[in-house]
Design a protein around this motif. Structure first.
Motif, short mmCIF file in Angstrom:
data_model
loop_
_atom_site.label_atom_id
_atom_site.label_comp_id
_atom_site.label_asym_id
_atom_site.label_seq_id
_atom_site.Cartn_x
_atom_site.Cartn_y
_atom_site.Cartn_z
N LEU A 1 -20.96 -20.77 11.34
CA LEU A 1 -21.66 -20.51 10.08
C LEU A 1 -22.25 -21.78 9.47
CD1 LEU A 1 -19.17 -17.98 8.45
CD2 LEU A 1 -21.46 -17.46 9.37
N GLU A 2 -21.57 -22.90 9.69
CA GLU A 2 -22.03 -24.16 9.10
C GLU A 2 -23.14 -24.82 9.91
OE1 GLU A 2 -18.33 -26.28 8.54
OE2 GLU A 2 -18.18 -25.53 6.47
N ALA A 3 -23.41 -24.33 11.10
CA ALA A 3 -24.51 -24.86 11.90
C ALA A 3 -25.82 -24.48 11.23
CB ALA A 3 -24.45 -24.31 13.32
N ARG A 4 -26.58 -25.48 10.85
CA ARG A 4 -27.86 -25.20 10.18
C ARG A 4 -28.87 -24.75 11.23
NH1 ARG A 4 -26.89 -26.21 5.10
NH2 ARG A 4 -25.92 -28.13 4.44
N GLY A 5 -29.51 -23.63 10.93
CA GLY A 5 -30.46 -23.11 11.89
C GLY A 5 -29.74 -22.50 13.08
N THR A 6 -30.49 -21.79 13.88
CA THR A 6 -29.90 -21.15 15.05
C THR A 6 -30.57 -21.65 16.33
OG1 THR A 6 -31.42 -19.28 14.83
CG2 THR A 6 -29.23 -19.07 13.79
N ASP A 7 -31.41 -22.65 16.20
CA ASP A 7 -32.11 -23.19 17.37
C ASP A 7 -31.69 -24.63 17.64
OD1 ASP A 7 -33.27 -24.29 15.13
OD2 ASP A 7 -35.34 -24.00 15.81
N THR A 8 -30.46 -24.95 17.26
CA THR A 8 -29.96 -26.32 17.40
C THR A 8 -28.85 -26.38 18.44
OG1 THR A 8 -28.26 -26.04 15.72
CG2 THR A 8 -30.43 -26.78 14.94
N GLN A 9 -28.60 -27.57 18.94
CA GLN A 9 -27.50 -27.76 19.88
C GLN A 9 -26.17 -27.50 19.18
OE1 GLN A 9 -28.00 -28.34 23.25
NE2 GLN A 9 -25.84 -27.76 23.30
N LYS A 10 -26.08 -27.87 17.90
CA LYS A 10 -24.84 -27.63 17.15
C LYS A 10 -24.52 -26.13 17.11
CE LYS A 10 -22.49 -28.48 12.80
NZ LYS A 10 -22.50 -29.08 11.48
N PHE A 11 -25.54 -25.31 16.87
CA PHE A 11 -25.35 -23.86 16.85
C PHE A 11 -24.87 -23.38 18.22
CE2 PHE A 11 -26.93 -19.58 17.80
CZ PHE A 11 -26.35 -18.85 16.77
N THR B 1 -34.64 -15.15 21.67
CA THR B 1 -35.73 -14.34 21.12
C THR B 1 -35.23 -13.34 20.07
OG1 THR B 1 -35.59 -12.62 22.82
CG2 THR B 1 -37.02 -14.52 23.29
N ALA B 2 -33.92 -13.27 19.88
CA ALA B 2 -33.34 -12.33 18.91
C ALA B 2 -33.30 -12.98 17.52
CB ALA B 2 -31.93 -11.95 19.34
N ASP B 3 -33.03 -12.17 16.53
CA ASP B 3 -32.83 -12.68 15.17
C ASP B 3 -31.38 -13.17 15.09
OD1 ASP B 3 -32.51 -13.19 12.47
OD2 ASP B 3 -33.58 -11.38 11.84
N ALA C 1 -27.87 -11.63 13.38
CA ALA C 1 -26.74 -11.30 14.25
C ALA C 1 -25.51 -12.09 13.83
CB ALA C 1 -27.08 -11.58 15.71
N ARG C 2 -25.69 -13.37 13.48
CA ARG C 2 -24.56 -14.21 13.05
C ARG C 2 -23.96 -13.65 11.76
NH1 ARG C 2 -25.55 -20.53 11.87
NH2 ARG C 2 -27.17 -19.62 10.55
N GLU C 3 -24.79 -13.23 10.83
CA GLU C 3 -24.30 -12.69 9.56
C GLU C 3 -23.49 -11.41 9.79
OE1 GLU C 3 -26.22 -10.71 5.59
OE2 GLU C 3 -27.21 -12.50 6.38
N SER D 1 -21.40 -7.49 21.83
CA SER D 1 -22.83 -7.20 21.70
C SER D 1 -23.51 -8.20 20.76
CB SER D 1 -23.01 -5.77 21.19
OG SER D 1 -24.36 -5.50 20.93
N LEU D 2 -22.88 -8.48 19.64
CA LEU D 2 -23.45 -9.44 18.69
C LEU D 2 -23.44 -10.85 19.25
CD1 LEU D 2 -22.01 -7.90 15.41
CD2 LEU D 2 -24.44 -8.04 16.04
N MET D 3 -22.44 -11.18 20.05
CA MET D 3 -22.42 -12.49 20.71
C MET D 3 -23.63 -12.60 21.65
SD MET D 3 -19.88 -14.47 19.72
CE MET D 3 -19.79 -15.65 21.05
N ARG D 4 -23.92 -11.54 22.40
CA ARG D 4 -25.09 -11.55 23.29
C ARG D 4 -26.36 -11.76 22.49
NH1 ARG D 4 -22.22 -7.65 25.87
NH2 ARG D 4 -23.30 -5.94 24.83
N GLU D 5 -26.46 -11.11 21.35
CA GLU D 5 -27.64 -11.27 20.49
C GLU D 5 -27.78 -12.72 20.03
OE1 GLU D 5 -30.16 -8.97 19.45
OE2 GLU D 5 -29.29 -7.96 21.19
N MET D 6 -26.66 -13.34 19.66
CA MET D 6 -26.72 -14.73 19.20
C MET D 6 -27.09 -15.68 20.33
SD MET D 6 -23.76 -15.13 16.30
CE MET D 6 -22.44 -14.29 17.17
#
Length: 185
Positions: free
Chosen positions: A95-105, A36-38, A42-44, A27-32
């Motif tokens: 966790l080390e990916a800065r931001g959650t809107d990046t390709q790295k994330f 449009t989710a936080d 969800a990652r935390e 469920s948390l993976m789907r959120e990540m």
């Protein structure tokens, strides 16, 4: 910030409790994955419950199942520990990916999903099924209490903090559970 409450049951059959956490991970993976989710919240939550769950399994469930089931042997337990190390390594990258809107994330999330789904499937087939079939209900409930107590303690300690996950990954490297890191040339 969205609050992703992590359930904290106090008793239950260890097999059911572990399966409930597996569904929570999914469920948390789907959120990540949902843009449009936080994703940060969800990652935390995902990191905290994932690490608390894995540590509780390794220290309180696997050793007892190894003694009580024919199908869960030292090799199965070691393989589970290796997979937890791989999961922690994938989690560290997430966790080390800065931001959650990046390709790295998104790349780290994809890798996390791959490693996690492989582990969940194997664990459910090769560890939880034998536990369900070979371990008496009273023992599974006792194991459930030990699992939940340890899980809760790890959650209280913020087990999914980047510092703790780095420490766990380093310990896994030191124990040979993960391949040696390649030197930069």
């Amino acid at each position: 910030m969205t609050d992703y409450a992590i359930p904290r049951p106090v008793s239950g059959d260890v097999v059911d409790l572990i399966l409930e956490d597996h569904r929570l991970f999914e469920s948390l993976m789907r959120e990540m994955r949902d843009s449009t989710a936080d994703r940060a919240a969800a990652r935390e939550a995902f990191a905290d419950v994932l690490v608390a769950h894995g540590e509780a399994e390794e220290h309180h469930v696997y050793p007892r199942l190894e003694k009580r089931t024919e199908d869960v042997d030292a090799e199965e337990v070691h393989h589970g520990e290796e997979e937890h190390a791989q999961i922690n390594e994938a989690l560290l990258a997430l966790l080390e990916a800065r931001g959650t809107d990046t390709q790295k994330f998104e790349d780290a999330l994809e890798k996390m999903n791959e490693v996690l789904q492989h582990h969940l499937t194997e664990e459910e087939l090769s560890i939880l099924n034998p536990a369900r079939e070979e371990v008496q209900e009273a023992e599974r409930r006792s194991l459930g209490e030990a699992f939940l107590k340890a899980r809760s303690e790890h959650l209280d300690e913020r087990a999914g903090s980047v510092e703790n996950v780095r420490r766990l990954v380093q310990e896994a490297h030191d124990k040979g559970l993960l391949p040696a890191e390649e030197e930069d040339s």
